[in-house]
Scaffold this active site. Structure first.
Site, PDB file in Angstrom:
ATOM      1  CG  ASP A   1     -12.803   6.712  -1.720  1.00 17.98           C
ATOM      2  OD1 ASP A   1     -13.601   7.496  -1.166  1.00 17.98           O
ATOM      3  OD2 ASP A   1     -11.736   6.345  -1.177  1.00 17.98           O
TER       4      ASP A   1
ATOM      5  CG  ASP B   1      -2.218  -0.705   1.026  1.00 13.57           C
ATOM      6  OD1 ASP B   1      -2.383  -1.321  -0.047  1.00 13.57           O
ATOM      7  OD2 ASP B   1      -3.072  -0.664   1.931  1.00 13.57           O
TER       8      ASP B   1
ATOM      9  CG  HIS C   1      -6.709   5.536   5.567  1.00 16.69           C
ATOM     10  ND1 HIS C   1      -7.854   5.224   6.276  1.00 16.69           N
ATOM     11  CD2 HIS C   1      -7.052   5.492   4.249  1.00 16.69           C
ATOM     12  CE1 HIS C   1      -8.839   4.990   5.406  1.00 16.69           C
ATOM     13  NE2 HIS C   1      -8.386   5.160   4.183  1.00 16.69           N
TER      14      HIS C   1
ATOM     15  CE1 TYR D   1      -6.950   5.973  -4.302  1.00 16.42           C
ATOM     16  CE2 TYR D   1      -9.058   5.296  -3.354  1.00 16.42           C
ATOM     17  CZ  TYR D   1      -7.795   5.835  -3.211  1.00 16.42           C
ATOM     18  OH  TYR D   1      -7.375   6.254  -1.980  1.00 16.42           O
TER      19      TYR D   1
HETATM   20 ZN   LIG Z   1     -10.951   6.279   0.640  1.00  7.29          ZN
END
Ligand SMILES: [Zn+2]
Length: 389
Positions: free
Chosen positions: A256, A89, A131, A300
């Site tokens: 997203d 990631d 995140h 994305y």
């Molecule tokens: Zn997201």
């Protein structure tokens, strides 16, 4: 907020976080002629003392070292992996520290400008990297610019900041940073943790002992579409903001949630995303004297969705909203094809006119999965704010 160099936030070929999404957004804003309605600012990168408002010293040191010597990371794989670095990631790349600090600097400066009153609203669509944890990278996010913007506001003496996150993924890093801080209300609407990264964001996550009710999570069933998403937003966010009385609203607009997004499973359209951006704008005026910091986030579907979603966001913040039926400028469509060899969308709409009803007007259906999700959240936190679930 815009500095061309933010497009250097690039994990490499094949990674979903393709910086072309930022380039194409910037160019679509320009193609619509919005620049005269904006004050374009390129802020300096966040320095060590700012990064340390949220991040641990050893983590920042690890990012710096990985950034200077990416080749060394493979040799010390497990040491870096414990910081979330060098993983699938979050691969490391040269200059990763500098560009991550630059993105954070834009969000921090946006917060400062709004709090000083230089501008009512500020947008950093390169930000929203929600995140990143105090001590590790996660989910394509190195430094948590959203948490840093909030932390900077607190440092400046702001007593109540509301953070509203509508990315399809849980805003876990921001929630963690302010878990036990009663000055910050974090609200995240996201796809249910049982089906999506980061697998947190249950309605029962409501904040630490000093801040009960300070974390709010709406875990949406996969497949939720426009009407359900808007219903959930309007049945949770406005009442909580009204009770909390924030001095500043920071919102994260990950795109997203869109039905075409390849990494998640909601079925929201651009039209509902635009409506939520408008709702955040209105809520900032209603509850925070107009002080609004809007950030990007995930997303994305990099040609079809992200540039249009965030161009609407910028236009709304600029006081020059674009009509959904507006045609996408021809020059931009050529650019999309030249850069991606893919056709560009024709209009600033997905052709929907989403309609929704809130719990207030229409009541709720206890057998409906969306209503169950909303109710779980209301029952978990509304009484802690003196509200009826
Ligand atoms: Zn997201």
């Amino acid at each position: 907020m815009w500095d061309e160099r933010v497009t250097g936030y690039d994990f490499g070929p094949g990674h979903p976080m393709d910086p072309v999404r930022l380039v194409l957004t910037r160019d679509l804003v320009r193609a619509f002629g919005l620049d005269p309605a904006l004050r374009l600012v390129a802020a300096p990168p966040a320095g060590e003392s700012t990064l340390r408002l949220v991040h641990d010293a050893d983590y920042v040191a690890a990012v710096r070292k990985a950034s200077q010597e990416p080749a060394s990371v493979a040799a010390a794989y497990s040491a870096y992996a414990s910081y979330g670095l060098g993983t699938e990631d979050n691969p490391v790349f040269p200059g990763m520290h500098e560009v991550s600090a630059l993105i954070a600097g834009q969000s921090v400066a946006a917060a400062e400008a709004v709090w000083r009153g230089d501008v009512a609203h500020a947008v950093n669509f390169a930000g929203g990297l929600h995140h990143a944890m105090p001590g590790s990278a996660a989910g394509f996010c190195v430094y948590n610019d959203a948490a840093l913007a909030v932390a900077r506001l607190l440092e400046l003496g702001v007593e109540r900041v509301a953070y509203v996150d509508v990315d399809v993924h849980h805003g876990d890093g921001v929630q963690t940073a302010f878990w036990d801080d009663p000055r910050v209300l974090t609200i995240s609407l996201h796809e249910h943790p049982s089906s999506l990264f980061p697998h947190t964001g249950w309605p029962q996550e409501t904040g630490g002992p000093a801040a009960e009710g300070g974390a709010v999570n709406v875990a949406l069933p996969p497949g939720t579409g426009d009407a359900g998403w808007l219903r959930a937003f309007h049945s949770v966010v406005p009442e909580l903001l009204s009770a909390f009385r924030p001095q500043v609203l920071v919102s994260q607009h990950g795109a997203d949630t869109h039905v075409e997004d390849p990494l998640a499973h909601l079925a929201v359209t651009l039209d509902a995303q635009r409506m939520v951006a408008e709702a955040c704008h209105a809520l900032a005026h209603e509850h925070a004297q107009g002080r609004w910091v809007a950030l990007g986030g995930g997303g994305y579907a990099v040609t079809d969705v992200v540039p249009r979603a965030w161009t609407h966001l910028v236009a709304i913040a600029a006081g020059a909203p674009l009509a959904p039926e507006a045609a996408v400028p021809e020059e931009w469509r050529h650019e999309v094809y030249a850069r991606t060899r893919r056709p560009a969308p024709l209009r600033m709409t997905d052709g929907r006119e989403p309609r929704w009803t809130g719990f207030e007007e229409a009541g709720y259906d206890p057998a409906d999965r969306l209503d169950q999700a909303v109710l779980a959240t209301r029952r978990a936190v509304f009484p802690l704010h003196g509200l009826l679930p």
